[in-house]
Design an enzyme around this catalytic site. Structure first.
Site, mmCIF file in Angstrom:
data_model
loop_
_atom_site.group_PDB
_atom_site.id
_atom_site.type_symbol
_atom_site.label_atom_id
_atom_site.label_comp_id
_atom_site.label_asym_id
_atom_site.label_seq_id
_atom_site.Cartn_x
_atom_site.Cartn_y
_atom_site.Cartn_z
ATOM 1 N N TYR A 1 -1.845 4.123 -5.148
ATOM 2 C CA TYR A 1 -2.552 5.278 -5.711
ATOM 3 C C TYR A 1 -1.594 6.354 -6.175
ATOM 4 O O TYR A 1 -0.420 6.286 -5.901
ATOM 5 C CB TYR A 1 -3.533 5.844 -4.686
ATOM 6 N N CYS B 1 0.845 -1.192 0.000
ATOM 7 C CA CYS B 1 0.000 0.000 0.000
ATOM 8 C C CYS B 1 0.880 1.242 0.000
ATOM 9 O O CYS B 1 1.875 1.315 0.709
ATOM 10 C CB CYS B 1 -0.924 -0.007 1.220
HETATM 11 P P1 FAD Z 1 -6.008 17.101 -6.075
HETATM 12 O O1 FAD Z 1 -6.660 18.412 -5.928
HETATM 13 O O2 FAD Z 1 -6.836 15.969 -6.545
HETATM 14 O O3 FAD Z 1 -4.723 17.254 -6.976
HETATM 15 C C1 FAD Z 1 -3.965 16.101 -7.317
HETATM 16 C C2 FAD Z 1 -2.512 16.513 -7.572
HETATM 17 O O4 FAD Z 1 -2.461 17.407 -8.664
HETATM 18 C C3 FAD Z 1 -1.897 17.269 -6.389
HETATM 19 O O5 FAD Z 1 -0.590 16.802 -6.214
HETATM 20 C C4 FAD Z 1 -1.921 18.722 -6.815
HETATM 21 O O6 FAD Z 1 -0.871 19.483 -6.221
HETATM 22 C C5 FAD Z 1 -1.749 18.581 -8.310
HETATM 23 N N1 FAD Z 1 -2.354 19.725 -9.084
HETATM 24 C C6 FAD Z 1 -3.487 20.389 -8.831
HETATM 25 N N2 FAD Z 1 -3.703 21.337 -9.759
HETATM 26 C C7 FAD Z 1 -2.687 21.270 -10.634
HETATM 27 C C8 FAD Z 1 -2.338 21.964 -11.815
HETATM 28 N N3 FAD Z 1 -3.103 22.930 -12.304
HETATM 29 N N4 FAD Z 1 -1.207 21.618 -12.454
HETATM 30 C C9 FAD Z 1 -0.421 20.616 -11.974
HETATM 31 N N5 FAD Z 1 -0.692 19.906 -10.854
HETATM 32 C C10 FAD Z 1 -1.813 20.224 -10.184
HETATM 33 N N6 FAD Z 1 -3.845 9.756 0.200
HETATM 34 C C11 FAD Z 1 -3.391 9.924 1.461
HETATM 35 O O7 FAD Z 1 -2.798 10.972 1.769
HETATM 36 N N7 FAD Z 1 -3.614 8.963 2.413
HETATM 37 C C12 FAD Z 1 -4.263 7.810 2.163
HETATM 38 O O8 FAD Z 1 -4.424 6.958 3.054
HETATM 39 C C13 FAD Z 1 -4.749 7.614 0.842
HETATM 40 N N8 FAD Z 1 -5.407 6.486 0.518
HETATM 41 C C14 FAD Z 1 -5.851 6.297 -0.760
HETATM 42 C C15 FAD Z 1 -6.522 5.109 -1.059
HETATM 43 C C16 FAD Z 1 -6.964 4.887 -2.340
HETATM 44 C C17 FAD Z 1 -7.668 3.579 -2.658
HETATM 45 C C18 FAD Z 1 -6.740 5.862 -3.345
HETATM 46 C C19 FAD Z 1 -7.213 5.624 -4.746
HETATM 47 C C20 FAD Z 1 -6.096 7.029 -3.047
HETATM 48 C C21 FAD Z 1 -5.643 7.283 -1.748
HETATM 49 N N9 FAD Z 1 -4.997 8.476 -1.410
HETATM 50 C C22 FAD Z 1 -4.528 8.634 -0.134
HETATM 51 C C23 FAD Z 1 -4.823 9.576 -2.365
HETATM 52 C C24 FAD Z 1 -6.009 10.572 -2.218
HETATM 53 O O9 FAD Z 1 -7.206 9.954 -2.667
HETATM 54 C C25 FAD Z 1 -5.845 11.852 -3.043
HETATM 55 O O10 FAD Z 1 -5.582 11.496 -4.377
HETATM 56 C C26 FAD Z 1 -4.742 12.770 -2.544
HETATM 57 O O11 FAD Z 1 -4.977 13.173 -1.208
HETATM 58 C C27 FAD Z 1 -4.670 14.040 -3.420
HETATM 59 O O12 FAD Z 1 -5.933 14.633 -3.431
HETATM 60 P P2 FAD Z 1 -6.090 16.227 -3.382
HETATM 61 O O13 FAD Z 1 -7.539 16.541 -3.508
HETATM 62 O O14 FAD Z 1 -5.360 16.791 -2.224
HETATM 63 O O15 FAD Z 1 -5.326 16.678 -4.685
#
Ligand code: FAD
Length: 377
Positions: A377, A335
């Site tokens: 992920y 994981c």
């Molecule tokens: P988002 O807003 O979705 O952005 C995603 C990435 O894109 C970020 O790095 C952001 O900086 C970047 N970004 C945004 N805008 C731009 C742009 N214009 N240009 C370039 N880059 C950009 N995460 C954990 O922390 N802990 C967990 O236990 C965990 N478990 C998970 C389990 C599963 C089954 C899955 C599928 C995912 C898990 N995740 C976990 C990941 C989590 O779901 C998110 O994907 C993560 O927290 C990022 O989401 P966010 O909304 O903060 O970023």
């Protein structure tokens, strides 16, 4: 207690029962400590590297019957179910839960921030260890004006009883997604991750929309209480394993008595980035026959070729044991970030070949036997 200039001190306690050995050594210059405890007979040897009057030291030891109190929980109805709860709350009708606490988990030298977030679901969004919650951050989806954000999944880092053992909370382990401009190296907050920052910035009492629980691949098989579980995590990938380990070693549940082996490999950048290390270290002390814990600190430790130490280097180091355990039916779980898998698979393939085995065949057998569990992920 002995006050001496001895070159060797031995303490032997009788056969029978488990013993914990507390030791404190003052003026430890020139003393090496060999702990051979946890055998039926506990023998401790303290040796000075060189004798002579300058090596005077005081050694304090107390040997006592181990007491490892577990937290007795009142079994939830969930213990009797044959199937885990699934998708009780969907994105169109999420459950409104309440943030109980947000705590930074890492030290000052960790690159990035990871938080432990406790969420009160009031017992209304029950789950099993290894499942995930979905979180819908507040605000509008920039790609679909007028619609809410998409759901982000987070592995649940607590047991079904939650951190307060009452079945009413779930804990998440969330790493803040911070965007750094590749050209300037500066943070660009407009591109920071939406949901991870919402969660890490939230305060006790704030509301959070959750969905789920979801996922079956990382459920802890409970059919054999003496099974071996090899857990490989990078960063927040440790979340489901914290849940497993609390179920195995922290809670006393009448229907779940663990007598097998749990072996955690955790890869992070440096010692400040370790997650739940105190909890895991305690299990190591209290359950040395049932728990193993190996850390790979990529920015602090070197592998045998002088490169950075990643989890796959630790896997390689113990590959003989790991392969034997898998042959004997051990479950192996991965994981964390997607990027961890290619390096690990390459190492496992290399080891299999060195052993004259086909990795492809072994992998398909592991999958067929439901011993192989991956959530990246
Ligand atoms: P988002 O807003 O979705 O952005 C995603 C990435 O894109 C970020 O790095 C952001 O900086 C970047 N970004 C945004 N805008 C731009 C742009 N214009 N240009 C370039 N880059 C950009 N995460 C954990 O922390 N802990 C967990 O236990 C965990 N478990 C998970 C389990 C599963 C089954 C899955 C599928 C995912 C898990 N995740 C976990 C990941 C989590 O779901 C998110 O994907 C993560 O927290 C990022 O989401 P966010 O909304 O903060 O970023």
């Amino acid at each position: 207690m002995s006050h001496s200039a001895l070159s060797q001190v031995s303490v032997t306690v009788p056969v029978g029962g488990d013993y914990s050995v507390r030791k404190s050594v003052f003026k430890t210059n020139n003393i090496s400590f060999h702990d051979k405890s946890w055998a039926p007979m506990v023998t401790l040897d303290l040796k000075t590297k060189s004798g002579g009057p300058r090596d005077r030291h005081i050694v304090c030891m107390s040997v006592q019957q181990a007491s490892v109190p577990k937290v007795a929980v009142s079994p939830l109805e969930l213990e009797n179910a044959n199937e885990p709860p699934l998708n009780l709350y969907k994105p169109k009708e999420p459950y409104t839960a309440t943030i109980v606490s947000v705590e930074r988990l890492v030290g000052p030298k960790a690159p990035g921030e990871t938080c432990h977030i406790v969420i009160d679901h009031g017992g209304n969004v029950p789950y099993w260890e290894g499942q995930s919650y979905g979180v819908i951050p507040p605000g509008e989806n920039p790609k679909k004006p007028g619609s809410p954000h998409n759901v982000r999944l987070y592995s649940i880092a607590s047991t079904r009883y939650g951190d307060f053992f009452d079945g009413k909370t779930a804990s998440l382990c969330v790493r803040r997604a911070v965007y750094y401009d590749p050209e300037t190296g500066n943070e660009d907050p407009s591109k920071n991750g939406v949901c991870s920052n919402f969660l890490c910035n939230s305060k006790a009492g704030d509301k959070v929309q959750i969905t789920g629980p979801s996922g079956k691949i990382m459920l802890l098989p409970e059919d054999n209480p003496n099974a071996t579980h090899i857990m490989i995590a990078t960063g927040t990938g440790v979340a489901p394993f914290r849940g497993y380990l609390r179920r195995m070693f922290m809670e006393s549940v009448p229907t779940f008595k663990f007598g097998g082996l749990a072996w955690l490999f955790l890869g992070v950048a440096n010692s400040d980035s370790l997650l739940y290390d105190e909890e895991f270290t305690k299990y190591l002390k209290d359950y040395p026959d049932n728990f193993r814990y190996d850390r790979a600190l990529s920015r602090e430790q070197k592998n045998k070729s002088g490169g950075k130490m990643y989890v796959q280097d630790k896997i390689e180091e113990y590959s003989d044991e790991i392969f034997k355990l898998l042959d004997a039916g051990a479950h192996i779980y991965f994981c964390g970030l997607k990027g961890m898998m290619p390096g690990i698979q390459e190492t496992l393939k290399k080891v299999a070949e060195q052993r004259g085995e086909s990795w492809e065949e072994k992998l398909s057998q592991l999958k067929k036997n439901k011993q192989w569990h991956v959530e990246v992920y």
